[in-house]
Design a protein around this motif. Structure first.
Motif, PDB file in Angstrom:
ATOM      1  N   ASP A 137       0.524  -1.431  -0.291  1.00 16.25           N
ATOM      2  CA  ASP A 137       0.147  -0.130  -0.490  1.00 16.25           C
ATOM      3  C   ASP A 137       1.258   1.079  -0.129  1.00 16.25           C
ATOM      4  O   ASP A 137       0.656   1.823  -0.823  1.00 16.25           O
ATOM      5  N   SER A 138       2.106   1.774   1.099  1.00 16.48           N
ATOM      6  CA  SER A 138       3.099   2.262   1.186  1.00 16.48           C
ATOM      7  C   SER A 138       3.935   2.570   1.955  1.00 16.48           C
ATOM      8  O   SER A 138       3.367   0.934   2.332  1.00 16.48           O
ATOM      9  N   THR A 139       4.939   2.559   0.903  1.00 22.81           N
ATOM     10  CA  THR A 139       6.871   1.869   1.668  1.00 22.81           C
ATOM     11  C   THR A 139       6.814   2.904   3.129  1.00 22.81           C
ATOM     12  O   THR A 139       7.235   2.051   3.924  1.00 22.81           O
TER      13      THR A 139
ATOM     14  N   GLY B  39       0.031   5.153  -2.114  1.00 20.74           N
ATOM     15  CA  GLY B  39       1.462   5.772  -1.574  1.00 20.74           C
ATOM     16  C   GLY B  39       0.713   7.061  -0.911  1.00 20.74           C
ATOM     17  O   GLY B  39      -0.322   7.693  -1.376  1.00 20.74           O
ATOM     18  N   LYS B  40       1.764   7.765  -0.134  1.00 19.31           N
ATOM     19  CA  LYS B  40       0.737   9.352   0.928  1.00 19.31           C
ATOM     20  C   LYS B  40       2.215  10.081   0.588  1.00 19.31           C
ATOM     21  O   LYS B  40       3.122   9.772   0.148  1.00 19.31           O
ATOM     22  N   GLY B  41       1.079  11.384   0.537  1.00 18.19           N
ATOM     23  CA  GLY B  41       1.437  12.233  -0.236  1.00 18.19           C
ATOM     24  C   GLY B  41       1.405  13.308   0.999  1.00 18.19           C
ATOM     25  O   GLY B  41       0.923  13.071   2.126  1.00 18.19           O
TER      26      GLY B  41
ATOM     27  N   LYS C 125       8.992  22.109 -12.492  1.00 13.85           N
ATOM     28  CA  LYS C 125       8.217  21.202 -12.508  1.00 13.85           C
ATOM     29  C   LYS C 125       8.503  20.084 -11.385  1.00 13.85           C
ATOM     30  O   LYS C 125       9.410  19.964 -11.445  1.00 13.85           O
ATOM     31  N   LYS C 126       7.547  19.199 -10.503  1.00 13.01           N
ATOM     32  CA  LYS C 126       7.886  18.813 -10.064  1.00 13.01           C
ATOM     33  C   LYS C 126       7.775  17.242 -10.030  1.00 13.01           C
ATOM     34  O   LYS C 126       7.434  16.548 -10.592  1.00 13.01           O
ATOM     35  N   VAL C 127       9.609  16.694  -9.950  1.00 12.63           N
ATOM     36  CA  VAL C 127      10.073  15.764 -10.378  1.00 12.63           C
ATOM     37  C   VAL C 127      10.281  14.391  -8.807  1.00 12.63           C
ATOM     38  O   VAL C 127      10.213  13.395  -9.362  1.00 12.63           O
TER      39      VAL C 127
HETATM   40  C1  BTN Z   1       4.960  14.704  -1.556  1.00 12.60           C
HETATM   41  O1  BTN Z   1       3.174  14.775  -1.309  1.00 12.60           O
HETATM   42  O2  BTN Z   1       4.670  15.394  -2.207  1.00 12.60           O
HETATM   43  C2  BTN Z   1       6.089  13.365  -0.753  1.00 12.60           C
HETATM   44  C3  BTN Z   1       5.031  12.360  -1.595  1.00 12.60           C
HETATM   45  C4  BTN Z   1       5.645  11.102  -0.805  1.00 12.60           C
HETATM   46  C5  BTN Z   1       5.411  10.130  -1.576  1.00 12.60           C
HETATM   47  C6  BTN Z   1       6.947   8.898  -1.375  1.00 12.60           C
HETATM   48  S1  BTN Z   1       6.793   7.097  -2.361  1.00 12.60           S
HETATM   49  C7  BTN Z   1       7.355   6.440  -0.466  1.00 12.60           C
HETATM   50  C8  BTN Z   1       6.523   6.994  -0.274  1.00 12.60           C
HETATM   51  N1  BTN Z   1       6.105   6.422   0.607  1.00 12.60           N
HETATM   52  C9  BTN Z   1       4.649   7.029   0.617  1.00 12.60           C
HETATM   53  O3  BTN Z   1       3.842   6.296   0.828  1.00 12.60           O
HETATM   54  N2  BTN Z   1       4.652   8.180   0.397  1.00 12.60           N
HETATM   55  C10 BTN Z   1       6.210   8.353   0.400  1.00 12.60           C
END
Ligand code: BTN
Length: 255
Positions: free
Chosen positions: A21-23, A49-51, A118-120
């Protein structure tokens, strides 16, 4: 998997997953098993993945880097934790610049990495405290490497290293470079040597000592970026006064 990793500890315990799900979430759950300092969890695909600030991070399976690193910065007090954000951003920026030597690679406060505005890449740091000191920090990184198409809502604001350069990059080689740069800066930080991190952060901070457009209270305001406070707040001169903002309080306007 990491064949040419040149670090003392970061990434030596390396777990590569095909799907999770998310690292960040996985690593945080693993904490109950006391994984070693420097553990790195990488996933080919994240389903959730969480931001930052409760957002999601989308990444095409197998094309990019999505990984999390575990550190134990118990030498830092709670009010110093933003230095970890700077450290991660500086290390990641340098690694991207290494592979794109001619690109304008900048840091967007607090810790996004931009190529041509731009966001990389994005960074999500999750800290756990013990008393007034940090216990664990999980640094999650999503770096767009070989992805060519982005969802419509971000297609004008996102970029990948391949979109910029036309080059298909080996993902694990880039991961090794990020880990090496991060470990080097972390080592300095541990010794109390923060100058390189602070200087490089400001040197590549988008809009630093320039006038930028910020959305403050739903209003677009021309703001002169004065700097970043130790607690991570952005310090700007706007509407004829000095103001300090948390990440939630403002939006960047690019145009
Ligand atoms: C952002 O919103 O700019 C942060 C993004 C971070 C994404 C990474 S991908 C690996 C790690 N696991 C997650 O669930 N989120 C971070």
């Amino acid at each position: 998997m990491l064949k040419n990793l040149n670090t003392v500890f970061l990434g030596h315990n390396f777990i590569s997953l095909s799907e999770i799900d998310s690292t960040n979430r996985f690593l945080s759950q693993l904490l109950s098993e006391n994984p070693p300092d420097g553990t790195v969890i990488m996933a080919e695909k994240q389903k959730n993945g969480k931001g930052q600030m409760g957002t999601s991070w989308f990444s095409e399976s197998g094309k990019n880097l999505t990984f999390s690193m575990l550190l134990h910065p118990s030498f830092l007090q709670a009010d110093q934790m933003f230095i970890l954000s700077k450290m991660a951003a500086v290390a990641l920026r340098e690694a991207v610049q290494f592979f794109l030597p001619n690109a304008p690679v900048m840091i967007k406060w607090p810790n996004d990495i931009l190529v041509e505005k731009k966001k990389v890449a994005g960074i999500l740091i999750e800290n756990q405290l013990e008393g007034n000191f940090l216990k664990h920090t999980i640094i999650g990184i999503g770096l767009n490497i070989n992805q060519l198409m982005f969802p419509p809502e971000i297609q004008h604001t996102a970029i990948s290293m391949k979109l910029y350069s036309g080059i298909d990059f080996p993902v694990s080689v880039i991961l090794e470079k990020i880990l090496e740069k991060t470990e080097y800066l972390y080592h300095l930080l541990k010794e109390g040597k923060t100058a390189e991190i602070e200087n490089e952060y400001l040197r590549f901070l988008y809009g630093y000592q320039e006038v930028v457009l910020l959305e403050i209270n739903q209003k677009r305001v021309e703001s002169y970026v004065v700097g970043v406070e130790k607690n991570g707040q952005l310090c700007v001169q706007a509407e004829n006064k000095m103001q300090k903002f948390d990440i939630k309080a403002i939006k960047w306007c690019f145009d």
